[in-house]
Write a protein that holds these residues in place. Structure first.
Motif: not given
Length: 274
Positions: A8, A14-17, A19-21, A140, A178
């Motif tokens: 990431a 982002s890590v969240r992005m 995971r969504h991908y 971010s 972070d």
């Protein structure tokens, strides 16, 4: 391979992005640990991520993006599509200008893939240094969040140092961590200062020593830094190292003149794998 957090950072998403991908099948990890469930990615997957981000910034839906990238569209065809959309953005409202800059940066990254061998990566260590700094929190690690705040923050730090008669002893440094609340990234801008420096309008802290840094020099505007940063990521992956945190950016030559003359050293903390 990279952990999802390291990938990431190198992809500036982002890590969240990620995971969504993964969940929608747009960008699957290269490997998932069957016991821990941890995701791991390869440096070669940055090429697909670059295309996804460029197309998404152009206004395509994720379903449209997936249809485009799964057809393995060539660079020439993709570049033509990006340039067509760029012409549309240039005619749009001023609010679209920030998006256009991000699209152009990703386009340059795509065009440079496989042609970054002229960069020289150097492994070095740096000692601890006393710095005066200002900090702010952003959403971010993406350039769209960092670029609008970093320049003004450096300008403000310069103003406060001058007002108190403090002269920097070295080039400016920008580094990241972070946010304590997990809500984003803390951006620090700093200048090395003398050991007796104290101030009320800025923090004076010790920037810790870094025993092993993989470093690369970027020439030109910070809007174009992603290809250089990703060249460093490829080198780290190919030479038996792994990233251990956010990179520092040391501004060796920077000013109000032509950005083509700017010189920035990226310093990424690493350790040997295995």
């Amino acid at each position: 391979m990279f952990t999802i957090g390291d990938f990431a950072r190198h992809g500036r998403v982002s890590v969240r992005m990620l995971r969504h991908y993964d969940a929608i099948g747009l960008l699957r990890p290269a490997r998932v640990d069957p016991y821990s469930g941890y995701r791991f990615y390869e440096a070669g997957q940055l090429a697909r991520l670059n295309r996804v981000i460029a197309l998404k910034d152009l206004g395509f839906t994720l379903q449209q993006v997936q249809a485009i990238v799964d057809d393995e569209m060539g660079t020439e065809e993709l570049r033509g599509m990006l340039r067509l959309r760029r012409a549309e953005l240039e005619a749009a409202a001023a609010a679209a200008e920030a998006r256009l800059a991000r699209v152009e940066a990703r386009l340059r990254t795509i065009e440079s893939e496989g042609r970054m061998s002229t960069h020289d990566v150097v492994i070095k260590s740096v000692p601890a240094v006393r710095v005066a700094r200002l900090s702010t929190q952003v959403a971010s690690f993406g350039p769209e969040d960092i670029s609008p705040v970093a320049g003004p923050l450096f300008d403000e730090l310069c103003r406060r140092l001058a007002a108190t008669g403090v002269a920097p002893t070295g080039p400016g440094v920008q580094y990241y961590e972070d946010a304590p609340d997990g809500g984003g990234i803390v951006v620090h801008v700093a200048f090395p200062v003398g050991a007796d420096t104290h101030g009320e309008d800025f923090e004076v802290v010790e920037l810790p020593a870094a025993p092993t840094l993989a470093t690369i020099v970027h020439h030109g505007s910070m809007d174009d830094i992603v290809p250089t940063a990703q060249a460093l990521a490829h080198w780290i992956d190919a030479n038996g190292y792994r990233s251990t945190g956010y990179a520092r950016e040391v501004y060796l030559a920077y000013g109000e003149g032509d950005p083509a003359g700017w010189v920035t050293e990226i310093q990424e903390p690493v350790t040997r794998t295995g």
